[in-house]
Design an enzyme around this catalytic site. Structure first.
Site, PDB file in Angstrom:
ATOM      1  N   ASP A  91      43.475  28.902  37.689  1.00 10.90           N
ATOM      2  CA  ASP A  91      42.748  29.484  38.808  1.00 10.90           C
ATOM      3  C   ASP A  91      42.077  28.393  39.646  1.00 10.90           C
ATOM      4  O   ASP A  91      41.490  27.464  39.108  1.00 10.90           O
ATOM      5  CB  ASP A  91      41.684  30.443  38.247  1.00 10.90           C
ATOM      6  CG  ASP A  91      40.857  31.082  39.334  1.00 10.90           C
ATOM      7  OD1 ASP A  91      41.442  31.763  40.191  1.00 10.90           O
ATOM      8  OD2 ASP A  91      39.623  30.897  39.338  1.00 10.90           O
TER       9      ASP A  91
ATOM     10  N   GLU B  55      47.334  28.085  40.945  1.00 10.05           N
ATOM     11  CA  GLU B  55      46.893  28.874  42.099  1.00 10.05           C
ATOM     12  C   GLU B  55      46.410  27.899  43.176  1.00 10.05           C
ATOM     13  O   GLU B  55      45.285  27.415  43.136  1.00 10.05           O
ATOM     14  CB  GLU B  55      45.761  29.833  41.721  1.00 10.05           C
ATOM     15  CG  GLU B  55      45.510  30.842  42.840  1.00 10.05           C
ATOM     16  CD  GLU B  55      44.048  31.082  43.182  1.00 10.05           C
ATOM     17  OE1 GLU B  55      43.789  31.916  44.054  1.00 10.05           O
ATOM     18  OE2 GLU B  55      43.157  30.442  42.599  1.00 10.05           O
TER      19      GLU B  55
HETATM   20  C1  GLC Z   1      40.788  32.672  42.686  1.00 10.55           C
HETATM   21  C2  GLC Z   1      40.940  34.149  42.421  1.00 10.55           C
HETATM   22  C3  GLC Z   1      39.897  34.905  43.167  1.00 10.55           C
HETATM   23  C4  GLC Z   1      38.534  34.409  42.737  1.00 10.55           C
HETATM   24  C5  GLC Z   1      38.435  32.883  42.845  1.00 10.55           C
HETATM   25  C6  GLC Z   1      37.228  32.341  42.151  1.00 10.55           C
HETATM   26  O1  GLC Z   1      40.997  32.348  43.993  1.00 10.55           O
HETATM   27  O2  GLC Z   1      42.229  34.563  42.780  1.00 10.55           O
HETATM   28  O3  GLC Z   1      40.008  36.282  42.969  1.00 10.55           O
HETATM   29  O4  GLC Z   1      37.556  34.990  43.551  1.00 10.55           O
HETATM   30  O5  GLC Z   1      39.538  32.245  42.255  1.00 10.55           O
HETATM   31  O6  GLC Z   1      37.421  32.271  40.772  1.00 10.55           O
END
Ligand code: GLC
Length: 617
Positions: free
Chosen positions: A260, A302
Site C-alpha cells: 500500500d 500500489e
Molecule cells: C492507499 C489506499 C487508500 C488509503 C491510502 C492510505 O492509497 O488505497 O484507500 O486511503 O492508501 O493508506
C-alpha cells in the site's frame, strides 16, 4: 525444519545474501541488525506450513503462473460481502461461479472504529478485526481458497500505522525509542520546511502532512489522515519489525501482498517525499526477503502515478522489485474516453504500455475501492486544446451528471477549489448510466448503459495482465448513499462505492428480464472467451489500430496461432469501424462469423473478433 528444508533455505539465502546485505548496509550500516533480520527470516521459514512450502515449490517451478489468461481477480470487503471471514468462506461457491480465482480481501487487520480509513490505519498487524473473526478464521479461509484454486491477496499497509498501534501509544507517552519509529518534531519549524515541497494526498479531508499532538506537545508526520502516523524507514528497527509483520502475514496463506502507498515510504526534507531512490532499495529488499522465505508470494505495488513513474517499480529483469503494478493510467484514461468519446489519448496510453518490457505485468481494473484521480497525460491533451484544470472540471461535471450529454451519477472526492483538482467516486454501473436510467424507468437508456458497462469490462479483459473485478460490478451494483448518515464516513465519498453486497439482487442473476441477468451471464461469456484463448496471455504482444473513427478503439493481440481484434465503441451512436483486415473472423462472445473489414457496432457496443492463424510451414 527437515534437513532438506534447511538446505533449501540456505540455498535461497545464499542466492540473495550479498545483494541484500549490501543494500541493507547502504541504508543502515548496521551489521548486527542485518544478522537479526537473517535470523528472523530463518524463523519464519521454520514456521511456514508444509502446504505453503509445497506452494512455494510449485510456483518456483512455474514462475509465470500469474501472467496467464486463466487468472481472473475480484476485490471485496469481507464485511460487505460475507459479514465475517467465515461468511466469505461460505460464499466461495459464488466466487467460483463468477469465474474468479484470485481474491483480494480488503484490509481486515485491527483498526480503530471511526479512525480506520477503510482499514488502512492498522493498529495491530497480527490481529484480525474482531468483527470479522480471528487469525484462525483467516487461515481457514486462505486454505479453503487454495483448495479451490483461488489465490489470496492482502494489503500490507507499510507507510504508516494507526495512532492506536502499540508503538504510537508508547511514542505518545514520551518513549523516545518509539518516537524514533515515526517522524516526531518539537515544533513546526521542520514540518513547515517539509510542507514547502511535499504535496498533499487529502487536501480537503485531511489537509497538511503533519499533526500537532497536544497531549505530548509534539508534531508527527501524517501524510494521509491525522490518525495515520508515517513510519520512519530510516530506522532499521522499523524495517526489521515490518519485515517480520509481512512474513507473519504471508505465513497465514497470503499469495499476493499489495504494498500500500509504497512510493511514500521514504521521506527526505527538500523533496516531494515520493518515489525516492531509497524506496526502491526497500522494495528490492522485500522482494529478496520473500524469495528467500516464501518464494510463491507476489508483490503488487500500489503506485497511483503516471506510467513513467510506475514502471521503475518493476525493477530490472535481474533486480526485480514488484511482480505487478496497478494499471492506473489506463483505468482513468478509460473513464476520460467515456466522457469524451475520443479514443486518441487511450490509444496513446496503450501504445506506451505496448512498448514496455515483458517483465511489466499490470493489474487491470475499471473501479476499485478508491476514487478515480484524473492523472491523465495533459501534455498530449493540450495538443487538442484541452487544458488540465478545465478538462478535469469537464470530466467531473460529466460524471456528476451536470453536463447535458451525461448519463452518469457520481460524486466528487477531495474537491479543493483552489487546485481545481477534485477526484471522482461512484460504481461502474452508476457511472455507466444504469442508475439514472433505472430511476427514469427508461428501458432504451438502460440497454445502452448495460452495453457500455459490458464494453468497458470487455476492454479491461482484453488488456495485458491480470483483470480484477470490483465486487458487485458483475451484477451492476449501484451507488450506496447510506454513508452520508454515518458521521464516521460522511466526509469520505469513497464510501459511495463501498456498499454492502446486495445478495437479494444477486439472486436475480439467473432470472431473465432483470438487470443482473443482463450483466452477469454476458460478463461470464466474455471472461470465458478470454480464459479459452492464449492470445490473452500477458506475454502476447499487442498494438492499437486506426479504426477511421475516433470514437472506436481498436486493439490487436497476436501470437503464432491466433489474431484477436477488439473493437470498442465509446459513443452512444451506431457506427462502423474499419480494421484494414479482410475475411471472416469469429466473434468470440456471440460465435457469429463477422466480416472483419467493415464492422458495424451498436451504440457503446464492442466486438471481439478472432481467427486462427495457420502455422507457417
Ligand atoms: C492507499 C489506499 C487508500 C488509503 C491510502 C492510505 O492509497 O488505497 O484507500 O486511503 O492508501 O493508506
Amino acid at each position: 525444519m527437515t534437513q532438506q528444508e534447511e538446505a533449501l533455505f540456505q540455498q535461497r539465502l545464499a542466492r540473495h545474501r550479498d545483494e541484500l546485505r549490501w543494500l541493507y548496509m547502504e541504508l543502515y550500516d548496521n551489521g548486527p541488525m542485518f544478522d537479526a533480520l537473517c535470523g528472523q527470516m530463518h524463523g519464519y521459514a521454520e514456521t511456514r506450513a508444509a502446504a505453503l512450502k509445497a506452494r512455494d515449490a510449485a510456483r518456483e517451478a512455474d514462475p509465470d503462473w500469474y501472467k496467464r489468461n486463466d487468472l481472473l481477480g475480484m476485490m471485496l470487503y469481507v464485511h460487505n460481502f460475507g459479514g465475517t471471514l467465515r461468511g466469505v468462506e461460505s460464499h466461495l461457491d459464488y466466487i467460483q461461479e463468477c469465474g474468479v480465482n484470485y481474491l483480494h480481501l480488503m484490509p481486515l487487520l485491527a483498526s480503530p472504529r471511526g479512525k480506520s480509513d477503510g482499514g488502512y490505519a492498522v493498529a495491530d498487524f497480527r490481529t484480525i478485526q474482531p468483527e470479522l473473526g480471528t487469525m484462525e478464521d483467516f487461515n481457514a479461509l486462505t486454505s479453503a481458497c487454495h483448495q479451490k484454486g483461488i489465490s489470496v491477496c492482502l494489503d500490507f499497509v507499510m507507510n504508516h500505522t494507526s495512532e492506536e498501534h502499540a508503538w504510537a501509544r508508547r511514542a505518545r507517552a514520551g518513549e523516545k525509542e518509539y518516537q524514533d519509529r515515526y517522524f516526531f518534531f518539537d515544533d513546526d519549524t521542520i514540518p513547515n520546511q517539509y510542507e514547502q515541497t511535499c504535496p498533499q494526498v487529502f487536501p480537503t479531508t485531511a489537509p497538511g502532512n503533519f499533526t500537532w499532538l497536544p497531549d505530548c506537545r509534539k508534531m508527527v508526520m501524517t501524510t494521509f489522515y491525522p490518525y495515520q502516523w508515517d513510519l520512519n524507514y530510516a530506522n532499521p528497527v522499523v524495517f526489521n519489525e515490518m519485515a517480520g509483520n509481512l512474513l507473519y502475514l504471508v505465513n497465514q496463506g497470503v499469495d499476493v501482498v499489495r504494498l500500500d502507498a509504497v512510493p511514500y515510504i521514504w521521506k527526505q526534507l527538500g523533496t516531494s517525499c515520493r518515489n525516492l531512490p531509497q524506496v526502491h532499495t526497500i522494495v528490492r529488499m522485500i522482494r529478496m526477503i520473500c524469495e528467500i522465505v516464501c518464494p510463491s508470494v507476489l508483490l503488487l505495488g500500489e503506485v497511483v502515478m503516471e506510467p513513467a513513474r510506475v514502471a521503475p517499480y518493476f525493477g530490472t529483469p535481474d533486480k526485480p522489485e514488484c511482480h505487478m503494478l496497478y494499471n492506473v493510467t489506463t483505468m482513468c484514461t478509460t473513464w476520460h474516453t467515456v466522457a469524451t468519446a475520443d479514443t486518441a489519448l487511450l490509444r496513446r496510453q496503450l501504445d506506451i504500455l505496448a512498448g514496455l518490457p515483458q517483465n511489466c505485468i499490470f493489474q487491470n481494473y475499471l473501479r476499485c475501492h478508491d476514487d478515480i484521480g484524473w492523472g491523465l497525460d495533459y501534455d498530449f491533451l493540450a495538443r487538442f486544446g484541452m487544458q488540465e484544470v478545465p478538462h478535469k472540471k469537464y470530466l467531473n461535471d460529466f460524471f456528476t451528471g451536470k453536463t447535458a450529454n451525461s448519463f452518469a451519477i457520481g460524486e466528487l472526492y477531495n474537491d479543493d477549489p483552489r487546485l481545481g483538482d477534485a477526484r471522482l467516486c461512484g460504481t461502474t454501473a452508476s457511472l455507466c448510466g444504469i442508475e439514472r436510467a433505472g430511476f427514469a424507468g427508461d428501458k432504451a437508456a438502460q440497454e445502452k448503459a448495460v452495453r457500455l458497462d459490458l464494453t468497458l469490462h470487455a476492454f479491461m479483459l482484453s488488456q495485458s495482465g491480470l483483470p480484477v473485478l470490483y465486487s458487485g460490478d458483475e451484477i451492476g451494483q449501484l451507488n450506496d448513499y447510506s454513508y452520508k448518515d454515518d458521521p464516521e464516513k460522511a466526509s469520505d465519498s469513497r464510501y459511495i462505492h463501498r456498499g454492502a453486497f446486495p445478495w437479494a439482487l444477486a439472486a436475480n442473476r439467473s432470472i431473465p428480464g432483470t438487470l443482473q441477468n443482463e450483466l452477469f451471464p454476458a460478463l461470464r461469456r466474455i471472461e470465458e472467451a478470454r480464459r479459452s484463448h492464449s492470445v490473452f496471455d500477458a506475454g502476447v504482444p499487442f498494438h492499437t489500430i486506426d479504426t477511421q473513427n475516433r470514437a472506436v478503439l481498436g486493439l490487436v493481440r497476436e501470437n503464432e496461432s491466433e489474431t484477436f481484434i477488439g473493437l470498442y465503441n465509446f459513443c452512444g451512436e451506431r457506427c462502423t469501424a474499419y480494421t484494414g483486415e479482410t475475411g471472416l473472423y469469429t466473434d468470440l462472445v456471440t460465435g457469429e462469423a463477422v466480416d472483419a473489414g467493415n464492422v458495424p457496432l451498436e451504440p457503446f457496443g464492442f466486438r471481439w473478433l478472432w481467427k486462427e492463424t495457420p502455422a507457417h510451414p
